[in-house]
Design a protein around this motif. Structure first.
Motif, short mmCIF file in Angstrom:
data_model
loop_
_atom_site.label_atom_id
_atom_site.label_comp_id
_atom_site.label_asym_id
_atom_site.label_seq_id
_atom_site.Cartn_x
_atom_site.Cartn_y
_atom_site.Cartn_z
N ALA A 264 0.99 -1.07 -0.11
CA ALA A 264 -0.04 -0.06 -0.07
C ALA A 264 0.97 1.15 0.11
O ALA A 264 0.56 2.20 -0.51
CB ALA A 264 -1.02 -0.04 1.07
N LEU A 265 2.01 1.25 0.65
CA LEU A 265 2.84 2.57 0.74
C LEU A 265 3.68 2.48 -0.69
O LEU A 265 3.53 3.58 -0.98
CB LEU A 265 4.06 2.32 1.79
N TYR A 269 3.05 6.06 -3.08
CA TYR A 269 4.18 6.79 -3.66
C TYR A 269 4.43 6.59 -5.20
O TYR A 269 4.86 7.67 -5.95
CB TYR A 269 5.24 6.70 -3.15
N LYS A 270 4.04 5.70 -5.65
CA LYS A 270 4.21 5.53 -7.14
C LYS A 270 2.89 6.23 -7.90
O LYS A 270 3.41 6.82 -8.90
CB LYS A 270 4.00 3.87 -7.48
N ALA A 271 1.90 6.02 -7.13
CA ALA A 271 0.97 6.89 -7.90
C ALA A 271 1.05 8.66 -7.79
O ALA A 271 0.81 9.10 -8.78
CB ALA A 271 -0.44 6.80 -6.89
N HIS A 307 -6.47 6.67 -17.51
CA HIS A 307 -5.54 5.58 -16.90
C HIS A 307 -4.89 5.95 -15.64
O HIS A 307 -4.67 5.38 -14.74
CB HIS A 307 -4.45 5.50 -18.07
N HIS A 308 -4.47 7.48 -15.55
CA HIS A 308 -4.11 8.16 -14.33
C HIS A 308 -4.91 7.83 -13.14
O HIS A 308 -4.53 7.80 -12.06
CB HIS A 308 -3.70 9.43 -14.51
N SER A 314 -6.48 3.23 -7.22
CA SER A 314 -6.23 2.00 -6.98
C SER A 314 -5.02 1.99 -5.47
O SER A 314 -4.98 1.12 -4.72
CB SER A 314 -5.06 1.08 -8.09
N ALA A 315 -4.72 3.30 -5.62
CA ALA A 315 -3.68 3.62 -4.22
C ALA A 315 -4.87 4.22 -3.24
O ALA A 315 -4.23 4.62 -2.34
CB ALA A 315 -2.67 4.71 -4.77
N HIS A 316 -5.87 4.41 -3.55
CA HIS A 316 -7.10 4.96 -2.50
C HIS A 316 -6.71 6.24 -2.40
O HIS A 316 -7.26 6.98 -1.13
CB HIS A 316 -7.05 4.10 -1.23
#
Length: 346
Positions: A264-265, A269-271, A307-308, A314-316
Motif C-alpha cells: 500500500a505504501l 508513492y508510485k501513484a 489511466h491516471h 488503486s492507491a486509494h
C-alpha cells in the motif's frame, strides 16, 4: 430555510477485528457459487474450474442449492452468533437450534424498522414476510432469500447448512495450508494500530472504504479473508457494520524479510510520482470534477486521464462518487504518513 439542528450525530464507533477459518470457508462457498465473479477474483478462473471438478458429487449438489438460494449468507449470519472455536462446535450449534431461532437468524437483518417483522416472520407469519420482502425490493437477492427461509423446512435447511460447511471444510479449507496464518497475521497487524489511528482511518486502511459513524451503529467488525481478494464485502448486523476485507499483500508473507515495504505504501508513492497525476490531485483538491472537466483542464486525451485516475484510485487517493464525479479520498495522506513511520521504525 432557517434550521436549528438539535439532532444527535454519533462521533465515533468501536472497531474490532477477528479472524477464523470458518468465515473463510463460508466466504469460499460464496465465491464458488458466484461464477460471474470468477474472472474478477485474484484467484484465477481455472482454479475455480478445477476445484469444481475435484469436489465430491454431494458437495457439488449442495453448492448448486446454495447458488440458487444464497445460503452462504445464512452461514455468515450464524457465524456471528458466537465466537466458535472449531467446526464441530459450529455444526453442533446449528444442529441444536430451535426452528424459530434458526429462521430468525437466517432472515437477513434489514434495519431496526424491520426487526419486529423479522421476529414475527420467524414464528411463521406470512404478512411479516411480505412486509420484509417489500422493504428490500431492489436488493440483489434478499427478497428471494427471505422467501426461501420462510418456505424451507427447518430440518432440511439444517441438514444443508451442516453438510455444505462440513464438506467444504474437509475437501477445500483444510487443504489450503497456511491460510489461517495469513488471516492471523493480517488481523494482528490491524489490532496493533488500534488507538494509533482513528476508527475511520483504521477501517479505510483495512478495506479501502471511507466509512463514517452512522446512527444505530456502535461497532465495526473487521474480518480478513484471502479467498475473495480483492473484494471487500459489507454487511449489517444489529448495532454492527461488518467488513469482510481482503488481507494485505504484506500479510501473505511470514515477515521474514522485514525490509520489504508494505504494498500500500509503494503504490501510494508510485501513484504520486508523476507530474500529470499530481496535477489531477491539485484539481481535485480544489473541488470534485468529472472526467470531461479533467480532460479539458489538463488538455489531455480522455484515455490518458482515465489511466491516471485508475492508478490514483488503486492507491486509494481518489474515489468515484455516486454522481460520477471524482474527488480526493478523505484520509490517504495522513494514513500513508503513519504507514511510512511504522515501516521506518522496523
Amino acid at each position: 430555510m432557517n434550521l436549528i439542528d438539535m439532532s444527535f450525530k454519533p462521533a465515533r464507533f468501536e472497531v474490532e477485528c477477528k479472524y477464523s477459518l470458518l468465515f473463510e470457508s463460508a466466504l469460499g462457498i460464496a465465491a464458488a457459487t458466484y461464477p460471474r465473479l470468477h474472472d474478477h477474483l485474484e484467484t484465477p478462473k481455472n482454479y475455480w474450474d478445477n476445484l469444481q471438478q475435484s469436489l465430491s458429487e454431494k458437495l457439488q449438489q449442495e453448492l448448486l442449492h446454495c447458488q440458487k438460494n444464497n445460503t452462504w449468507k445464512i452461514l455468515l449470519q450464524l457465524l456471528h452468533e458466537r465466537d466458535f472455536q472449531s467446526l464441530d462446535e459450529f455444526l453442533q450449534y446449528i444442529k441444536e437450534l430451535p426452528d424459530e431461532q434458526l429462521r430468525y437468524i437466517a432472515f437477513p437483518y434489514l434495519d431496526l424498522s424491520q426487526q419486529q417483522n423479522r421476529e414475527i416472520a420467524a414464528k411463521g407469519d406470512e404478512r411479516a414476510v411480505r412486509e420484509m420482502i417489500a422493504a428490500c425490493q431492489g436488493h440483489a437477492f434478499f427478497p428471494g432469500l427471505i422467501e426461501f427461509v420462510f418456505k424451507e423446512n427447518p430440518a432440511t435447511l439444517t441438514e444443508h447448512l451442516i453438510t455444505i460447511m462440513e464438506k467444504w471444510h474437509t475437501e477445500v479449507a483444510d487443504k489450503d495450508e497456511g491460510t489461517i496464518e495469513i488471516l492471523k497475521r493480517d488481523a494482528q497487524a490491524k489490532l496493533q494500530v488500534i488507538g494509533k489511528l482513528s476508527s475511520s482511518q483504521l477501517v479505510q486502511r483495512a478495506t479501502g472504504v471511507e466509512y463514517e459513524a452512522e446512527p444505530n451503529i456502535a461497532k465495526v467488525l473487521l474480518i480478513p479473508h484471502y479467498i475473495y481478494r480483492p473484494w471487500t464485502i459489507e454487511a449489517n448486523l444489529v448495532d454492527t457494520k461488518v467488513f469482510y476485507y481482503p488481507v494485505s499483500d504484506e500479510s501473505l508473507s511470514d515477515g521474514t524479510h522485514k525490509n520489504i515495504p508494505p504494498a500500500a505504501l509503494v503504490n501510494f508513492y508510485k501513484a504520486l510520482g508523476d507530474e500529470k497525476r499530481l496535477r489531477i490531485l491539485k484539481l481535485l483538491y480544489e473541488k470534485e470534477r468529472t472526467l470531461k472537466e479533467l480532460t479539458e483542464l489538463l488538455e489531455l486525451g480522455k484515455t490518458t486521464i482515465h489511466h491516471h485516475l485508475v492508478l490514483l484510485r488503486s492507491a486509494h487517493i481518489v474515489k468515484v462518487n455516486n454522481n460520477g464525479t471524482y474527488s480526493l479520498s478523505q484520509f490517504p495522506l495522513n494514513m500513508r504518513e503513519q504507514l511510512l513511520k511504522e515501516y521506518l521504525q522496523w
